[in-house]
Design an enzyme around this catalytic site. Structure first.
Site, PDB file in Angstrom:
ATOM      1  CB  SER A  42       4.317   6.320   1.925  1.00 18.97           C
ATOM      2  OG  SER A  42       4.878   6.859   3.105  1.00 18.97           O
ATOM      3  N   GLY A  43       2.117   5.621   4.409  1.00 21.46           N
ATOM      4  CA  GLY A  43       1.123   6.197   5.312  1.00 21.46           C
ATOM      5  C   GLY A  43      -0.221   5.495   5.296  1.00 21.46           C
ATOM      6  CB  ALA A  44      -1.660   2.781   3.241  1.00 17.33           C
ATOM      7  N   GLY A  45      -0.854   2.560   6.428  1.00 18.31           N
ATOM      8  CA  GLY A  45      -1.058   1.853   7.697  1.00 18.31           C
ATOM      9  C   GLY A  45      -0.388   0.488   7.783  1.00 18.31           C
ATOM     10  N   GLY A  64       0.843  -1.205   0.000  1.00 14.91           N
ATOM     11  CA  GLY A  64       0.000   0.000   0.000  1.00 14.91           C
ATOM     12  C   GLY A  64       0.867   1.240   0.000  1.00 14.91           C
ATOM     13  CB  SER A 116       5.505  -4.329  -2.786  1.00 16.12           C
ATOM     14  OG  SER A 116       4.625  -4.402  -1.691  1.00 16.12           O
ATOM     15  CB  THR A 168       4.606   0.372   9.938  1.00 11.16           C
ATOM     16  OG1 THR A 168       5.395   0.406   8.746  1.00 11.16           O
ATOM     17  CG2 THR A 168       5.504   0.114  11.123  1.00 11.16           C
TER      18      THR A 168
HETATM   19  P1  ADP Z   1       2.895   2.802   6.339  1.00  9.30           P
HETATM   20  O1  ADP Z   1       3.660   1.752   7.114  1.00  9.30           O
HETATM   21  O2  ADP Z   1       1.891   2.216   5.379  1.00  9.30           O
HETATM   22  O3  ADP Z   1       3.749   3.852   5.712  1.00  9.30           O
HETATM   23  P2  ADP Z   1       2.185   3.761   8.955  1.00  9.30           P
HETATM   24  O4  ADP Z   1       1.633   2.553   9.667  1.00  9.30           O
HETATM   25  O5  ADP Z   1       3.601   4.163   9.239  1.00  9.30           O
HETATM   26  O6  ADP Z   1       1.976   3.577   7.384  1.00  9.30           O
HETATM   27  O7  ADP Z   1       1.259   5.036   9.232  1.00  9.30           O
HETATM   28  C1  ADP Z   1      -0.139   4.968   9.181  1.00  9.30           C
HETATM   29  C2  ADP Z   1      -0.727   6.081  10.035  1.00  9.30           C
HETATM   30  O8  ADP Z   1      -2.138   6.036   9.944  1.00  9.30           O
HETATM   31  C3  ADP Z   1      -0.378   5.930  11.508  1.00  9.30           C
HETATM   32  O9  ADP Z   1      -0.141   7.202  12.039  1.00  9.30           O
HETATM   33  C4  ADP Z   1      -1.651   5.303  12.093  1.00  9.30           C
HETATM   34  O10 ADP Z   1      -1.819   5.616  13.449  1.00  9.30           O
HETATM   35  C5  ADP Z   1      -2.730   5.965  11.230  1.00  9.30           C
HETATM   36  N1  ADP Z   1      -3.988   5.218  11.157  1.00  9.30           N
HETATM   37  C6  ADP Z   1      -5.195   5.746  11.388  1.00  9.30           C
HETATM   38  N2  ADP Z   1      -6.160   4.816  11.256  1.00  9.30           N
HETATM   39  C7  ADP Z   1      -5.544   3.666  10.932  1.00  9.30           C
HETATM   40  C8  ADP Z   1      -6.016   2.344  10.672  1.00  9.30           C
HETATM   41  N3  ADP Z   1      -7.301   2.031  10.715  1.00  9.30           N
HETATM   42  N4  ADP Z   1      -5.107   1.392  10.348  1.00  9.30           N
HETATM   43  C9  ADP Z   1      -3.779   1.703  10.293  1.00  9.30           C
HETATM   44  N5  ADP Z   1      -3.274   2.933  10.525  1.00  9.30           N
HETATM   45  C10 ADP Z   1      -4.152   3.921  10.857  1.00  9.30           C
END
Ligand code: ADP
Length: 173
Positions: free
Chosen positions: A16-19, A14, A88, A21
């Site tokens: 960046s920032g999708a969630g 997904g 990815s 991690t």
């Molecule tokens: P990625 O690893 O995809 O770059 P991160 O996990 O680092 O994304 O960041 C996702 C952000 O979105 C975090 O700040 C997280 O707290 C927030 N967030 C809000 N709602 C959700 C959710 N339902 N699932 C995952 N992350 C969420």
């Protein structure tokens, strides 16, 4: 414990920032209750070690995925639950992974670009918009969403727990 000790790779793809991690860590924590060998492979961290020196061109991104997939495959064969968090972006390459890794679950961690950009967890979207960073996925580099993922987590409208539970269901725990 009902779960069979069979290794599996849970591949979170997904923007960046999708969630990825956030969900990956929550899965790791949840599975630690099941006395199961679990390991988290985070793309951001691996870029400082196994994948150090690779950039963000198409070929470097592909090489990045190849290395992570090779590690995930070995660990899966050893019986680990491997949770991979990496953008990815290329569909064709993810299709190859499905053949390569013996037991593979593709999870599409999906939030609209506008939501990821609004979150801007690492401040990278801002830099990408200003041109400070080039080839940023979703801005000036492609992200090809899965067409038929095993699990889709809509992180803009479901909780972390809901997403984790959807994934655990696929593990038959
Ligand atoms: P990625 O690893 O995809 O770059 P991160 O996990 O680092 O994304 O960041 C996702 C952000 O979105 C975090 O700040 C997280 O707290 C927030 N967030 C809000 N709602 C959700 C959710 N339902 N699932 C995952 N992350 C969420």
């Amino acid at each position: 414990m009902k779960y069979q000790h069979r290794g599996v790779t849970i591949w979170l793809t997904g923007l960046s920032g999708a969630g990825k991690t956030t969900i990956g860590k929550a899965i790791e924590k949840e599975l630690s209750n099941y006395n199961q060998k679990v390991t988290l492979l985070d793309g951001d961290i691996l870029r400082q070690t196994l994948c150090k020196g690779l950039g963000f061109s198409k070929s470097d991104r592909e090489e990045n995925i190849l290395r992570i997939a090779s590690l995930a495959d070995s660990l899966t064969s050893e019986g680990y639950i491997v949770v991979v968090c990496v953008i990815s972006p290329y569909r064709a390459q993810r299709e190859i992974l499905k053949q390569q890794i013996k037991n593979f679950i593709e999870v599409y961690v999906n939030a609209p670009l506008a939501v990821c950009e609004e979150r801007d967890v690492k401040g990278l979207y801002k830099k990408a918009r200003s041109g400070e960073i080039k080839n940023f996925t979703g801005i000036d580099d492609p992200y090809e969403p899965p067409l038929n993922p095993d699990v889709e987590c809509r992180t803009d409208c479901e909780s972390v727990n809901e997403s984790v539970n959807k994934i655990l269901v696929k593990l038959h725990i």
